[in-house]
Design a protein around this motif. Structure first.
Motif, mmCIF file in Angstrom:
data_model
loop_
_atom_site.group_PDB
_atom_site.id
_atom_site.type_symbol
_atom_site.label_atom_id
_atom_site.label_comp_id
_atom_site.label_asym_id
_atom_site.label_seq_id
_atom_site.Cartn_x
_atom_site.Cartn_y
_atom_site.Cartn_z
ATOM 1 N N ASP A 24 11.271 -32.482 -28.521
ATOM 2 C CA ASP A 24 11.292 -33.249 -29.460
ATOM 3 C C ASP A 24 11.092 -35.026 -29.718
ATOM 4 O OD1 ASP A 24 13.748 -34.162 -32.522
ATOM 5 O OD2 ASP A 24 12.073 -34.162 -32.179
ATOM 6 N N SER A 25 9.691 -35.261 -30.002
ATOM 7 C CA SER A 25 10.247 -36.511 -28.726
ATOM 8 C C SER A 25 11.160 -37.255 -29.889
ATOM 9 C CB SER A 25 8.594 -37.287 -27.947
ATOM 10 O OG SER A 25 8.011 -36.488 -29.367
ATOM 11 N N GLY A 26 10.872 -37.199 -31.286
ATOM 12 C CA GLY A 26 11.352 -37.960 -31.895
ATOM 13 C C GLY A 26 13.352 -37.934 -32.076
ATOM 14 N N ARG A 27 13.626 -36.900 -30.819
ATOM 15 C CA ARG A 27 14.994 -36.843 -31.048
ATOM 16 C C ARG A 27 15.977 -36.652 -32.663
ATOM 17 N NH1 ARG A 27 17.025 -38.087 -26.092
ATOM 18 N NH2 ARG A 27 15.826 -39.094 -24.710
ATOM 19 N N THR A 28 15.048 -35.699 -33.536
ATOM 20 C CA THR A 28 15.621 -36.063 -34.675
ATOM 21 C C THR A 28 15.817 -34.697 -34.924
ATOM 22 O OG1 THR A 28 13.440 -35.422 -36.085
ATOM 23 C CG2 THR A 28 14.702 -37.705 -35.653
ATOM 24 N N LEU A 29 15.675 -33.178 -33.911
ATOM 25 C CA LEU A 29 15.870 -32.356 -34.925
ATOM 26 C C LEU A 29 17.191 -31.249 -34.086
ATOM 27 C CD1 LEU A 29 11.881 -30.723 -34.582
ATOM 28 C CD2 LEU A 29 13.800 -31.350 -36.328
ATOM 29 N N SER A 30 17.812 -31.867 -33.336
ATOM 30 C CA SER A 30 19.157 -31.182 -32.386
ATOM 31 C C SER A 30 19.735 -29.925 -33.516
ATOM 32 C CB SER A 30 20.000 -32.299 -32.114
ATOM 33 O OG SER A 30 20.772 -32.912 -33.135
ATOM 34 N N ARG A 31 19.671 -30.406 -34.553
ATOM 35 C CA ARG A 31 20.684 -29.212 -35.297
ATOM 36 C C ARG A 31 20.040 -28.427 -36.159
ATOM 37 N NH1 ARG A 31 25.950 -30.244 -35.751
ATOM 38 N NH2 ARG A 31 26.158 -29.144 -37.696
ATOM 39 N N ASN A 32 18.606 -28.246 -36.171
ATOM 40 C CA ASN A 32 17.564 -27.652 -36.721
ATOM 41 C C ASN A 32 17.000 -26.698 -36.021
ATOM 42 O OD1 ASN A 32 16.573 -30.296 -37.342
ATOM 43 N ND2 ASN A 32 16.129 -29.305 -38.990
ATOM 44 N N GLY A 33 16.747 -25.606 -36.482
ATOM 45 C CA GLY A 33 16.070 -23.808 -36.292
ATOM 46 C C GLY A 33 14.949 -24.440 -35.176
ATOM 47 N N MET A 34 14.891 -23.531 -34.390
ATOM 48 C CA MET A 34 13.459 -23.774 -34.002
ATOM 49 C C MET A 34 13.199 -22.502 -33.156
ATOM 50 S SD MET A 34 13.028 -26.900 -33.599
ATOM 51 C CE MET A 34 12.265 -27.250 -31.636
ATOM 52 N N GLY A 35 11.626 -22.340 -33.134
ATOM 53 C CA GLY A 35 10.865 -20.766 -32.834
ATOM 54 C C GLY A 35 9.527 -21.504 -31.887
ATOM 55 N N TRP A 36 9.131 -20.154 -31.658
ATOM 56 C CA TRP A 36 7.820 -20.407 -30.439
ATOM 57 C C TRP A 36 6.633 -19.169 -31.527
ATOM 58 C CZ3 TRP A 36 6.110 -23.230 -26.664
ATOM 59 C CH2 TRP A 36 6.822 -23.875 -25.952
ATOM 60 N N PHE A 37 5.607 -19.854 -31.560
ATOM 61 C CA PHE A 37 4.043 -18.436 -32.288
ATOM 62 C C PHE A 37 3.290 -18.798 -31.374
ATOM 63 C CE2 PHE A 37 5.835 -18.188 -36.794
ATOM 64 C CZ PHE A 37 6.404 -18.556 -36.932
ATOM 65 N N ARG A 38 2.482 -17.731 -31.371
ATOM 66 C CA ARG A 38 1.517 -17.684 -30.940
ATOM 67 C C ARG A 38 -0.208 -17.457 -31.041
ATOM 68 N NH1 ARG A 38 3.113 -12.529 -26.331
ATOM 69 N NH2 ARG A 38 2.320 -10.520 -27.859
ATOM 70 N N GLN A 39 -1.377 -17.478 -30.821
ATOM 71 C CA GLN A 39 -2.570 -17.177 -31.771
ATOM 72 C C GLN A 39 -3.403 -17.010 -30.437
ATOM 73 O OE1 GLN A 39 -3.288 -20.716 -35.095
ATOM 74 N NE2 GLN A 39 -4.790 -19.058 -36.059
ATOM 75 N N ALA A 40 -3.893 -16.471 -30.245
ATOM 76 C CA ALA A 40 -4.469 -15.437 -30.015
ATOM 77 C C ALA A 40 -6.366 -15.505 -30.646
ATOM 78 C CB ALA A 40 -4.852 -13.929 -29.291
ATOM 79 N N PRO A 41 -7.283 -15.779 -29.575
ATOM 80 C CA PRO A 41 -8.432 -16.162 -30.673
ATOM 81 C C PRO A 41 -8.878 -15.006 -31.934
ATOM 82 C CG PRO A 41 -9.199 -16.809 -28.057
ATOM 83 C CD PRO A 41 -7.387 -15.700 -28.443
ATOM 84 N N GLY A 42 -9.628 -14.820 -32.881
ATOM 85 C CA GLY A 42 -9.420 -14.414 -33.738
ATOM 86 C C GLY A 42 -8.637 -13.699 -34.551
ATOM 87 N N LEU A 43 -7.292 -13.817 -33.745
ATOM 88 C CA LEU A 43 -5.795 -13.567 -34.575
ATOM 89 C C LEU A 43 -5.232 -13.712 -35.568
ATOM 90 C CD1 LEU A 43 -4.998 -10.516 -32.186
ATOM 91 C CD2 LEU A 43 -6.505 -10.553 -33.821
ATOM 92 N N GLU A 44 -4.422 -13.963 -36.261
ATOM 93 C CA GLU A 44 -3.093 -14.614 -37.053
ATOM 94 C C GLU A 44 -2.013 -15.460 -36.045
ATOM 95 O OE1 GLU A 44 -3.649 -13.411 -41.584
ATOM 96 O OE2 GLU A 44 -2.032 -13.355 -39.847
ATOM 97 N N ARG A 45 -2.235 -15.741 -36.645
ATOM 98 C CA ARG A 45 -0.612 -16.984 -35.833
ATOM 99 C C ARG A 45 0.979 -15.584 -35.633
ATOM 100 N NH1 ARG A 45 -0.026 -23.140 -35.995
ATOM 101 N NH2 ARG A 45 -1.964 -23.191 -35.498
ATOM 102 N N GLU A 46 0.924 -15.673 -34.932
ATOM 103 C CA GLU A 46 2.362 -14.698 -35.180
ATOM 104 C C GLU A 46 3.388 -15.030 -34.169
ATOM 105 O OE1 GLU A 46 1.913 -10.535 -32.731
ATOM 106 O OE2 GLU A 46 1.577 -11.848 -30.824
ATOM 107 N N PHE A 47 4.905 -14.572 -34.605
ATOM 108 C CA PHE A 47 6.059 -15.041 -34.318
ATOM 109 C C PHE A 47 6.090 -14.413 -32.872
ATOM 110 C CE2 PHE A 47 10.173 -15.859 -34.605
ATOM 111 C CZ PHE A 47 10.998 -15.119 -34.266
ATOM 112 N N VAL A 48 6.597 -15.669 -32.259
ATOM 113 C CA VAL A 48 7.143 -14.234 -30.822
ATOM 114 C C VAL A 48 9.051 -14.429 -30.563
ATOM 115 C CG1 VAL A 48 6.948 -15.096 -28.103
ATOM 116 C CG2 VAL A 48 5.267 -15.455 -30.029
ATOM 117 N N ALA A 49 9.282 -16.213 -30.890
ATOM 118 C CA ALA A 49 10.989 -16.172 -30.515
ATOM 119 C C ALA A 49 11.132 -17.192 -31.401
ATOM 120 C CB ALA A 49 10.996 -16.085 -29.162
ATOM 121 N N ALA A 50 12.600 -17.214 -31.693
ATOM 122 C CA ALA A 50 13.417 -18.337 -32.469
ATOM 123 C C ALA A 50 14.766 -18.148 -31.886
ATOM 124 C CB ALA A 50 12.821 -17.828 -34.089
ATOM 125 N N ILE A 51 15.019 -19.714 -32.313
ATOM 126 C CA ILE A 51 17.049 -19.760 -31.877
ATOM 127 C C ILE A 51 18.073 -20.919 -33.223
ATOM 128 C CG2 ILE A 51 15.710 -21.974 -30.879
ATOM 129 C CD1 ILE A 51 18.349 -20.201 -28.352
#
Length: 122
Positions: A24-51
């Motif tokens: 987070d180059s803006g250094r503004t999200l240290s107190r926010n939840g974060m997540g990772w998603f992924r998207q394969a060709p032709g598919l919807e973006r899907e949840f992978v992990a969150a913290i």
């Protein structure tokens, strides 16, 4: 200003490991939840992990359990991926949420990075 920048994606072989990073180059999200998603060709973006903002709570998709780990420090979030499979091939996106108790859908997040490509060959 929030700016999420992912890195670490590349071509690997099945069984290899990768560590994705999101800064987070803006250094503004240290107190926010974060997540990772992924998207394969032709598919919807899907949840992978969150913290949660303090790292005390993590969530993993069933496909990630036992293989992936999410972690964070003040301005970055990481996704350690082990035992990679060809089906893990996708563009991986980092996301940040400002509020809300739901973690698993794209609409739960308010900021997104541009993504980093992970390709797993068999």
């Amino acid at each position: 200003q929030v700016q999420l920048v992912e890195s670490g994606g590349r071509l690997v072989q099945a069984g290899d490991s990768l560590r994705l990073s999101c800064v987070d180059s803006g250094r503004t999200l240290s107190r926010n939840g974060m997540g990772w998603f992924r998207q394969a060709p032709g598919l919807e973006r899907e949840f992978v992990a969150a913290i949660s903002w303090n790292g005390g709570t993590t969530y993993l998709a069933d496909s990630a359990k036992g293989r992936f780990t999410i972690s964070r420090d003040n301005n970055s979030v990481y996704l350690q991926m082990n035992s990679l499979r060809p089906e893990d091939t996708a563009v991986y996106y980092c996301a940040a949420k400002l509020y809300g108790s739901s973690w698993f859908n794209t609409v739960d997040y308010h900021y997104w990075g541009q993504g980093t490509q992970v390709t797993v060959s068999s």
